[in-house]
Scaffold this motif. Structure first.
Motif, PDB file in Angstrom:
ATOM      1  N   VAL A 189     -11.763  52.515   8.334  1.00  0.00           N
ATOM      2  CA  VAL A 189     -13.104  51.924   8.317  1.00  0.00           C
ATOM      3  C   VAL A 189     -14.135  53.018   8.073  1.00  0.00           C
ATOM      4  O   VAL A 189     -13.838  54.203   8.205  1.00  0.00           O
ATOM      5  N   ALA A 190     -15.333  52.602   7.761  1.00  0.00           N
ATOM      6  CA  ALA A 190     -16.408  53.553   7.467  1.00  0.00           C
ATOM      7  C   ALA A 190     -17.088  54.088   8.718  1.00  0.00           C
ATOM      8  O   ALA A 190     -17.573  55.215   8.725  1.00  0.00           O
ATOM      9  N   SER A 191     -17.140  53.277   9.787  1.00  0.00           N
ATOM     10  CA  SER A 191     -17.903  53.687  10.970  1.00  0.00           C
ATOM     11  C   SER A 191     -17.317  53.051  12.222  1.00  0.00           C
ATOM     12  O   SER A 191     -16.529  52.108  12.147  1.00  0.00           O
ATOM     13  N   ILE A 192     -17.776  53.536  13.364  1.00  0.00           N
ATOM     14  CA  ILE A 192     -17.379  52.943  14.639  1.00  0.00           C
ATOM     15  C   ILE A 192     -17.868  51.499  14.711  1.00  0.00           C
ATOM     16  O   ILE A 192     -17.174  50.632  15.239  1.00  0.00           O
ATOM     17  N   ALA A 193     -19.034  51.237  14.173  1.00  0.00           N
ATOM     18  CA  ALA A 193     -19.557  49.861  14.154  1.00  0.00           C
ATOM     19  C   ALA A 193     -18.634  48.949  13.346  1.00  0.00           C
ATOM     20  O   ALA A 193     -18.372  47.809  13.746  1.00  0.00           O
ATOM     21  N   ASP A 194     -18.132  49.446  12.221  1.00  0.00           N
ATOM     22  CA  ASP A 194     -17.186  48.654  11.419  1.00  0.00           C
ATOM     23  C   ASP A 194     -15.885  48.440  12.183  1.00  0.00           C
ATOM     24  O   ASP A 194     -15.270  47.373  12.103  1.00  0.00           O
ATOM     25  N   PHE A 195     -15.457  49.456  12.932  1.00  0.00           N
ATOM     26  CA  PHE A 195     -14.250  49.311  13.742  1.00  0.00           C
ATOM     27  C   PHE A 195     -14.458  48.243  14.810  1.00  0.00           C
ATOM     28  O   PHE A 195     -13.611  47.377  15.015  1.00  0.00           O
ATOM     29  N   GLU A 196     -15.593  48.298  15.485  1.00  0.00           N
ATOM     30  CA  GLU A 196     -15.893  47.287  16.502  1.00  0.00           C
ATOM     31  C   GLU A 196     -15.908  45.892  15.892  1.00  0.00           C
ATOM     32  O   GLU A 196     -15.361  44.940  16.454  1.00  0.00           O
ATOM     33  N   ASP A 197     -16.523  45.765  14.721  1.00  0.00           N
ATOM     34  CA  ASP A 197     -16.560  44.474  14.032  1.00  0.00           C
ATOM     35  C   ASP A 197     -15.142  43.987  13.715  1.00  0.00           C
ATOM     36  O   ASP A 197     -14.822  42.821  13.944  1.00  0.00           O
ATOM     37  N   PHE A 198     -14.302  44.879  13.217  1.00  0.00           N
ATOM     38  CA  PHE A 198     -12.915  44.521  12.921  1.00  0.00           C
ATOM     39  C   PHE A 198     -12.202  44.052  14.195  1.00  0.00           C
ATOM     40  O   PHE A 198     -11.520  43.027  14.196  1.00  0.00           O
ATOM     41  N   MET A 199     -12.362  44.802  15.271  1.00  0.00           N
ATOM     42  CA  MET A 199     -11.692  44.451  16.528  1.00  0.00           C
ATOM     43  C   MET A 199     -12.190  43.113  17.079  1.00  0.00           C
ATOM     44  O   MET A 199     -11.378  42.250  17.419  1.00  0.00           O
ATOM     45  N   ARG A 200     -13.499  42.958  17.165  1.00  0.00           N
ATOM     46  CA  ARG A 200     -14.078  41.781  17.821  1.00  0.00           C
ATOM     47  C   ARG A 200     -13.989  40.510  16.989  1.00  0.00           C
ATOM     48  O   ARG A 200     -13.795  39.423  17.541  1.00  0.00           O
ATOM     49  N   HIS A 201     -14.150  40.647  15.686  1.00  0.00           N
ATOM     50  CA  HIS A 201     -14.263  39.444  14.854  1.00  0.00           C
ATOM     51  C   HIS A 201     -13.044  39.150  13.995  1.00  0.00           C
ATOM     52  O   HIS A 201     -12.977  38.083  13.375  1.00  0.00           O
ATOM     53  N   ARG A 202     -12.114  40.086  13.923  1.00  0.00           N
ATOM     54  CA  ARG A 202     -10.929  39.847  13.097  1.00  0.00           C
ATOM     55  C   ARG A 202      -9.659  39.919  13.941  1.00  0.00           C
ATOM     56  O   ARG A 202      -8.966  38.936  14.106  1.00  0.00           O
TER      57      ARG A 202
END
Length: 169
Positions: free
Chosen positions: A118-131
């Motif tokens: 992923v590009a950022s920690i925010a993208d990682f969080e989004d992947f974890m929480r929403h996918r």
């Protein structure tokens, strides 16, 4: 790749495979010259290796950081239950996630091990929480971040490998 056909790789086949792994854009002439074979038999061998599934494709390898994917995470996933239908559903869902570069069915405490870019920690969080955590059956998720790669290889050690016996026809 069919598992019921015997395969036998001789020194020329292994040399071809090693060369192609170093330089997938090499011409047939360049490969033939490098391994000491004339171009026609070299090309026939390459085509047989492709047809047998030993060579499964050709790609360009990109530097993840150079295209903005600087975060590598390793995620261990444990499912609520390990039934075939649940495994198949998880695998289909995870295969649809472009962030997932690799997914392995594992033994031990986790059912799956993922490598995610992923590009950022925010993208990682989004992947974890929403996918990832919305996939039915996901029970427990543990993640670790890579600080830096120590060894990264794409070439398989064909010189040392002992393939299962299948003949290339």
């Amino acid at each position: 790749m069919s598992n019921d056909l015997p395969i036998s790789l001789d020194s020329f086949d292994r040399a071809i495979l090693a060369h192609l792994q170093r330089d997938g854009r090499a011409t047939n002439q360049e490969i033939a010259d490098a391994i000491g074979l004339s171009p026609s038999p070299c090309l026939r061998r390459i085509r047989r290796l492709e047809a047998a599934g030993v060579i499964s494709g050709y790609v360009a390898l990109l530097d993840p950081a150079a295209i903005g994917l600087g975060i590598t995470a390793f995620i261990r996933v444990r499912l609520d239950r390990q039934q075939d239908s649940g495994l198949a559903a998880f695998e289909a869902a995870i295969a649809a996630c472009p962030e997932v570069m690799e997914c392995y069915l594992m033994t031990g405490e986790a059912d799956y091990q993922l490598r995610v870019l992923v590009a950022s920690i925010a993208d990682f969080e989004d992947f974890m929480r929403h996918r990832l955590t919305t996939i039915p059956g996901v029970g427990q998720v543990t993640s670790s971040f890579a600080l830096r790669p120590v060894v990264t290889r794409t070439a398989l050690p064909v010189a040392q490998s002992q393939p299962r016996q299948r003949a290339i026809t």
